[in-house]
Scaffold this active site. Structure first.
Site, short mmCIF file in Angstrom:
data_model
loop_
_atom_site.label_atom_id
_atom_site.label_comp_id
_atom_site.label_asym_id
_atom_site.label_seq_id
_atom_site.Cartn_x
_atom_site.Cartn_y
_atom_site.Cartn_z
N CYS A 2 -6.64 145.73 25.35
CA CYS A 2 -5.21 145.71 25.05
C CYS A 2 -5.02 146.04 23.57
O CYS A 2 -5.86 145.73 22.73
CB CYS A 2 -4.54 144.38 25.31
SG CYS A 2 -4.73 143.78 26.98
N ARG A 27 -7.25 151.52 24.01
CA ARG A 27 -7.70 150.15 24.26
C ARG A 27 -7.30 149.65 25.64
O ARG A 27 -7.76 148.59 26.09
CB ARG A 27 -7.13 149.20 23.20
CG ARG A 27 -7.53 149.54 21.79
CD ARG A 27 -6.87 148.59 20.82
NE ARG A 27 -7.37 147.26 20.96
CZ ARG A 27 -8.42 146.75 20.34
NH1 ARG A 27 -9.10 147.52 19.52
NH2 ARG A 27 -8.80 145.52 20.53
N TRP A 75 -4.69 146.32 29.24
CA TRP A 75 -5.81 146.53 30.16
C TRP A 75 -5.92 145.20 30.91
O TRP A 75 -6.31 144.20 30.34
CB TRP A 75 -7.09 146.83 29.39
CG TRP A 75 -8.26 147.13 30.26
CD1 TRP A 75 -8.59 148.35 30.81
CD2 TRP A 75 -9.28 146.22 30.70
NE1 TRP A 75 -9.74 148.24 31.56
CE2 TRP A 75 -10.18 146.95 31.50
CE3 TRP A 75 -9.52 144.87 30.50
CZ2 TRP A 75 -11.29 146.37 32.10
CZ3 TRP A 75 -10.63 144.29 31.09
CH2 TRP A 75 -11.51 145.04 31.88
N ASN A 101 -3.80 139.97 22.84
CA ASN A 101 -5.04 140.66 23.20
C ASN A 101 -6.15 139.61 23.21
O ASN A 101 -6.35 138.93 22.21
CB ASN A 101 -5.33 141.75 22.17
CG ASN A 101 -6.74 142.32 22.29
OD1 ASN A 101 -7.34 142.72 21.31
ND2 ASN A 101 -7.29 142.38 23.48
N GLY A 102 -6.83 139.49 24.36
CA GLY A 102 -7.90 138.50 24.45
C GLY A 102 -7.82 137.81 25.79
O GLY A 102 -7.19 138.29 26.72
N GLU A 488 -27.46 158.79 30.75
CA GLU A 488 -26.23 159.04 30.01
C GLU A 488 -25.41 160.14 30.70
O GLU A 488 -24.19 160.03 30.80
CB GLU A 488 -26.57 159.42 28.56
CG GLU A 488 -25.40 159.79 27.68
CD GLU A 488 -24.34 158.70 27.52
OE1 GLU A 488 -24.57 157.54 27.91
OE2 GLU A 488 -23.24 159.01 27.00
N LYS A 492 -21.63 159.56 32.10
CA LYS A 492 -20.49 160.40 31.70
C LYS A 492 -19.80 160.97 32.93
O LYS A 492 -18.58 160.96 33.03
CB LYS A 492 -20.94 161.59 30.82
CG LYS A 492 -21.32 161.28 29.39
CD LYS A 492 -20.17 160.96 28.47
CE LYS A 492 -19.96 159.47 28.36
NZ LYS A 492 -20.69 158.74 27.38
N GLU A 495 -17.89 158.19 34.96
CA GLU A 495 -16.72 157.55 34.34
C GLU A 495 -15.53 158.49 34.20
O GLU A 495 -14.40 158.03 34.26
CB GLU A 495 -17.07 156.87 33.01
CG GLU A 495 -17.38 157.79 31.87
CD GLU A 495 -17.72 157.03 30.59
OE1 GLU A 495 -17.08 156.04 30.29
OE2 GLU A 495 -18.65 157.47 29.89
N HIS A 511 -39.98 157.61 45.51
CA HIS A 511 -40.09 156.23 45.99
C HIS A 511 -38.78 155.71 46.58
O HIS A 511 -38.61 154.50 46.73
CB HIS A 511 -40.57 155.30 44.86
CG HIS A 511 -41.92 155.67 44.36
ND1 HIS A 511 -43.08 155.49 45.10
CD2 HIS A 511 -42.33 156.28 43.21
CE1 HIS A 511 -44.12 155.94 44.42
NE2 HIS A 511 -43.69 156.43 43.26
N LYS A 611 -11.47 151.74 25.89
CA LYS A 611 -12.43 152.14 24.88
C LYS A 611 -13.16 150.95 24.26
O LYS A 611 -14.33 151.01 23.96
CB LYS A 611 -11.68 152.91 23.79
CG LYS A 611 -12.54 153.46 22.69
CD LYS A 611 -13.14 154.77 23.10
CE LYS A 611 -14.12 155.30 22.09
NZ LYS A 611 -15.15 156.12 22.74
#
Ligand code: F6R
Length: 616
Positions: A2, A27, A75, A101-102, A488, A492, A495, A511, A611
């Site tokens: 947030c 955010r 968020w 925020n939190g 990575e 990418k 997401e 395997h 982010k």
């Protein structure tokens, strides 16, 4: 997560607030809201599910007039992203509003307490309780003193918070409080500002105050900012930070999206980080703030991070073990925090890797390590972030603001920073002589040029993206350090394109994951010219034999690979094979971006993500 922003001053607040929210949208972006203290002495607000652009449209018709206000981009943690759960939240009287925020951990207990005492809560959020607790304090002994009312209220909270509060009965005033979640405030000739981080303030002022945990701040319309400690005593010299980031760095500057811009900025970012790092005594890394003896004594390195930064940790582990011959443990912060027995030695160096410097799990891990007596070194991108401020030493990777949620330039910069750290340790421990250090430094300095070359080949990624158009899943394969490049690349892709992707060390495919392969199944293989090249080529043969479509990242001139696969993403030769991940990943970033665009996804703001992950 947030983002919160506040303004009180001589200008209309809404413009600043919406601009601030746009800058903080990375955010969180599932809902947003704004509240101003109107000229009629009442609060007026708009809040809604959706992005800041939706809020902006609503504000245009709402005509919010007022020079003091607060705003929020969310968020969701507690309660679905709906209009009702959007911030700001008001108290029962409708004269107090807060943004938060939190996470308030004891919100259930507080909700029951408030309900028992006649409060009507209007949302499913944890945050709303704060408005009602302030209401009680304001109605009681703290009337007329918003700072004290907020101080009383936050005393009852457990968890993390950065809050900004307005009260219709305290016009021209915003009160902020911080515990755990970041918050900066600034005094300017046009008024006073509060924000989750410096991004919205970069065009407004170059000096901000970073609130410490437990501190509160009162912002007045005159621009006056006063910081208070937990006991309510004014703080004489609060920590002031100079912003040296160029505000234009956070604009698109002609690129289609921030991801494209940030991929393109990688060569310059690495040049900045590498510049002037070789001195008479070898690699210069004064940021470590450790004596030569302490560095030489390091006998264990603990690397802790999350997500993409964790992948940096995996590469750093190989670099440090290979070059400095020091054992390394690399762990996800979220796992590390709940491990019962952590093995540390008296000379353990802990390195936390975090682009934002605000990732809650990483901060908790760093504090745990410090509690065990370890030196903590932070590798981060954000100036004055919590990780930077709490660490014993900090290396800023200087990649510049990273706006796209998916990390690109910070990833490569953090890998280069890790390489510098590995060389510095190798030097201090006498594992590497001057010529060898110089050779490695030269290889590092060649990276920006190699990345420029890869970026100029983006057409290869664009063409290969077609392979994924109708796919439901993809497999990424690599060996050694490039098993991490595969991880990575898969991260990418999933997401930003919402395409399931799994990464596996190439030799492990037989395997289990090989069962996934069928005609047309996309496989991305990272197969540079290195000591395991032929082994990986054999794995590619196994993939092709099952009708899967292979896209390979290979080194220029590799005829074996060219004759085997349909799409090759070519990289120029890299001086040291351990540095290949820094070059190869650039293709995978561009590939993921093209796939996401082909599938109509918003590459900068993927769904469900934010982010800066400031909750556990
Ligand atoms: C993925 C990504 C995330 C972050 C992770 C840690 O592209 O960006 O996986 O790497 O959330 O963030 P920082 O590095 O800020 O601690």
């Amino acid at each position: 997560m947030c983002g919160i922003v506040g303004y009180t001053g001589r200008d209309q607040a809404v413009g600043y607030l919406l601009e601030g929210l746009s800058a903080l949208e990375y955010r969180g972006y599932d809902s947003a809201g704004v509240e101003v203290v109107g000229t009629d002495g009442a609060l007026h607000g708009v809040k809604c599910a959706g992005r800041v652009s939706v809020l902006r449209e609503r504000c245009e018709t709402a005509n919010l007039v007022g020079t003091t206000g607060i705003a929020h981009t969310r968020w969701a943690t507690h309660g679905a992203p709906t209009d009702r759960n959007s911030h700001p939240h008001r108290d029962c009287t409708g004269r107090i509003a807060i943004v938060h925020n939190g996470i308030i951990e004891n919100f259930r207990e507080l909700r029951s307490y408030l309900a028992r005492n006649g409060h009507a809560l209007a949302s499913d959020t944890d945050s709303e309780v704060i408005a009602h607790l302030i209401e009680d304090a304001w109605a009681g002994p703290c009337r007329g003193d918003l700072v004290t009312a907020v101080r009383h209220a936050v005393r009852r909270l457990r968890g993390s918070w950065a809050i900004a509060v307005v009260c219709a009965d305290a016009p021209g005033e915003i009160v902020c409080a911080r515990n755990g979640s970041p918050l900066v405030v600034a005094s300017t000739p046009d008024g006073a500002f509060a924000a989750s981080d410096v991004t919205p303030l970069a065009g407004v002022t170059s000096r901000v105050i970073q609130l410490e945990n437990g501190q509160l701040a009162r912002l007045r319309a005159s621009g006056e900012v006063t910081v208070f400690d937990e006991e309510g005593a004014p703080v004489d010299a609060p920590a002031v930070m100079e912003i040296d980031w160029d505000a234009s760095a956070a604009t698109l500057g002609g690129y289609a999206d921030f991801m494209a811009k940030e991929i393109a900025e990688q060569p310059e970012a690495l040049e900045r980080l590498l510049s002037g790092r070789l001195g008479e005594k070898g690699i210069l890394l004064d940021e470590l703030s450790m004596s030569e003896k302490d560095l030489a004594d390091v006998d264990l390195v603990y690397l802790i991070a999350c997500g993409t930064s964790y992948h940096v940790g995996l590469i750093a582990r190989t670099l440090i073990q290979t070059w400095a011959k020091v054992p390394v443990i690399c762990d996800f912060a979220s796992e590390f925090n709940y491990e019962q027995d952590v093995l540390v030695t008296p000379h353990t160096l802990c390195v936390v890797i975090t682009q934002s410097g605000e990732t809650a799990d990483t901060l908790t891990a760093a504090r745990r390590m410090r509690g065990m007596g370890c030196k903590v070194f932070a590798v981060t991108n954000v100036l004055g972030s919590t990780a930077a401020r709490e660490a014993d030493g900090v290396l800023y990777v200087q990649a510049g603001p990273e706006v796209c949620v998916a990390s690109t330039k910070a990833y490569t910069a953090q890998m280069v920073a890790s390489a510098l750290l590995a060389l510095r340790l190798a030097q201090a421990k006498g594992e590497m002589g001057r010529p060898e250090v110089e050779r490695h430094y030269r290889d590092l300095c060649a990276l920006p040029g190699l990345i420029r070359e890869v970026i100029s080949r983006s057409w290869q990624d664009k063409r290969a993206a077609a392979v994924f158009r109708r796919a439901h899943s993809a497999l990424f394969l690599g060996r050694g350090v490039n098993a991490t490049t595969a991880s990575e690349g898969a991260l990418k892709l999933k997401e930003i394109s919402y395409l399931h992707a799994e990464a596996y060390p190439a030799g492990e495919m037989k395997h289990g994951p090989i069962a996934l392969l069928e005609p047309g199944f996309p496989v991305v293989a990272i197969v540079p010219a290195d000591r395991v090249h032929d082994k990986t080529v054999s794995n590619i043969q196994e993939v092709i034999a099952r009708g899967a479509v292979c896209v390979a990242v290979a080194t220029d001139g590799d005829e074996d690979v060219a004759s085997l696969v349909e799409h090759v993403l070519w990289i120029p030769p890299v001086g040291d094979e351990l540095l290949v991940p820094i070059v190869a990943v650039v293709h995978l970033q561009m590939l993921a971006r093209y796939v996401a665009r082909t599938r109509g996804c918003d590459v900068d703001k993927p769904r469900n993500l934010a982010k800066s992950v400031t909750v556990e």
